[in-house]
Enzyme design. Structure first.
Site, PDB file in Angstrom:
ATOM      1  N   HIS A  83      -8.173  -5.378  -0.103  1.00 54.89           N
ATOM      2  CA  HIS A  83      -6.775  -4.684   0.081  1.00 54.89           C
ATOM      3  C   HIS A  83      -5.718  -5.417   0.956  1.00 54.89           C
ATOM      4  O   HIS A  83      -4.489  -5.597   0.591  1.00 54.89           O
ATOM      5  CB  HIS A  83      -6.999  -3.389   0.602  1.00 54.89           C
ATOM      6  CG  HIS A  83      -5.956  -2.486   0.771  1.00 54.89           C
ATOM      7  ND1 HIS A  83      -5.157  -2.037  -0.508  1.00 54.89           N
ATOM      8  CD2 HIS A  83      -5.006  -1.924   1.735  1.00 54.89           C
ATOM      9  CE1 HIS A  83      -4.192  -1.391  -0.391  1.00 54.89           C
ATOM     10  NE2 HIS A  83      -4.203  -0.800   1.052  1.00 54.89           N
ATOM     11  N   ASP A 131     -10.038  -5.086  -4.402  1.00 50.32           N
ATOM     12  CA  ASP A 131      -9.427  -3.914  -3.359  1.00 50.32           C
ATOM     13  C   ASP A 131     -10.192  -2.738  -3.550  1.00 50.32           C
ATOM     14  O   ASP A 131     -10.369  -1.942  -4.744  1.00 50.32           O
ATOM     15  CB  ASP A 131      -8.039  -3.698  -3.859  1.00 50.32           C
ATOM     16  CG  ASP A 131      -7.101  -2.941  -2.969  1.00 50.32           C
ATOM     17  OD1 ASP A 131      -7.745  -2.213  -2.129  1.00 50.32           O
ATOM     18  OD2 ASP A 131      -6.050  -3.102  -2.992  1.00 50.32           O
ATOM     19  N   SER A 140       0.914  -1.193  -0.063  1.00 51.00           N
ATOM     20  CA  SER A 140       0.010  -0.023   0.016  1.00 51.00           C
ATOM     21  C   SER A 140       0.718   1.509  -0.039  1.00 51.00           C
ATOM     22  O   SER A 140       1.531   1.533  -1.111  1.00 51.00           O
ATOM     23  CB  SER A 140      -0.877  -0.041   1.129  1.00 51.00           C
ATOM     24  OG  SER A 140      -2.228   0.987   1.100  1.00 51.00           O
TER      25      SER A 140
END
Length: 274
Positions: free
Chosen positions: A254, A225, A95
């Site tokens: 995610h 996601d 991320s």
């Protein structure tokens, strides 16, 4: 605790597990190095030296008022790798940590890097602009900032309870343990630091950084996601990085390093061994 102080006086906490070829992990927002523990335990048990730090303003690292941006994140990482004399490393970023890895390579090159991996990562650009019509509107990130200012603790329960792990999907079975761990890690970070980091991960354009990748690169992204949509992120990055390999996880959210950790671990190990 293992602490390193940068030239700017920022204390960074880090973990250094195992021995062997170096693998360095950069975590997501607003978490810390604990979020990589499943991968670190697995890979350290397979003969790798696993290093992960708490980004400035997160976890057990110090909380400077300024410098909560990708350039400083990347420079802190560069100083840490130099301090530990890490060479021929594989850098994995999840991320926001994927942005950190991209900006590190963009600013510092790959002299210490053998391979790279972007996992559910934010590059090339999350924000919707004229040049990036597939991004998310600014209102989305303004909403994150508003929620954090209003009630950070509740916000840090709502995110993992919902879109982060896909627990808001029909038929999903929420894990209170994962939700609690996410909340705990987030609350360890500084309020100002994690607030500023929303701008860092959403508005930083990593396009030119990705074009500088000259090492084998693995991209892993879930096609469900809800936090960092795959079209504007993983798929777009794969088009910019020369010879990158994209692995899409059908139905994965995610936070797939937890929800799909066995598959992630296997894919990371195969990439390291390739």
């Amino acid at each position: 605790m293992s602490l390193f102080t940068t030239q700017a006086g920022v204390e960074l906490y880090y973990k250094d597990w195992g021995s062997g070829p170096a693998v360095v992990f950069c975590h997501g927002w607003p978490l810390n190095s604990d979020s990589w523990e499943s991968q670190m335990l697995f890979l350290a048990g397979h003969g790798y030296r696993c290093i992960a730090h708490d980004r400035r303003g997160h976890g057990r690292s110090s909380q400077p008022w300024d410098g909560n941006d990708m350039d400083h994140y990347a420079d802190d990482l560069a100083e840490l790798l130099e301090h530990l004399d890490v060479r021929d490393a594989t850098l994995f970023g999840f991320s926001t940590g994927g942005g950190e890895v991209a900006r590190y390579i963009g600013r510092h090159g790959t002299a210490r890097v053998k391979k790279a991996g972007l996992i559910s990562a934010v590059p090339p650009l999350m924000l919707k602009t004229e040049r990036n019509p597939g991004g998310l509107p600014r209102d989305v990130f303004d909403g994150l900032r508003e929620a954090q200012r209003a009630n950070r603790s509740q916000f840090y329960q709502d995110v993992p309870s919902g879109p982060f792990y896909g627990f808001n999907r029909p038929g999903a079975v929420p894990s209170q343990g994962l939700i609690d761990a996410w909340w705990m890690q987030g609350m360890m970070g500084g309020h100002k630091n994690t607030y500023d980091s929303i701008k860092a991960f959403s508005e930083t354009d990593f396009t030119e950084d990705l074009k500088k990748f000259d090492v084998p690169t693995l991209i892993i992204h879930g096609d469900d996601d809800q936090v960092v949509p795959i079209d504007a992120a993983g798929r777009a990055s794969a088009k910019l990085i020369p010879h990158a390999r994209l692995i899409e996880y059908p139905g994965a959210p995610h936070g797939l390093t937890d929800t799909h950790k066995d598959r992630v671990n296997a894919d990371l190990l195969a990439f390291l061994q390739s």
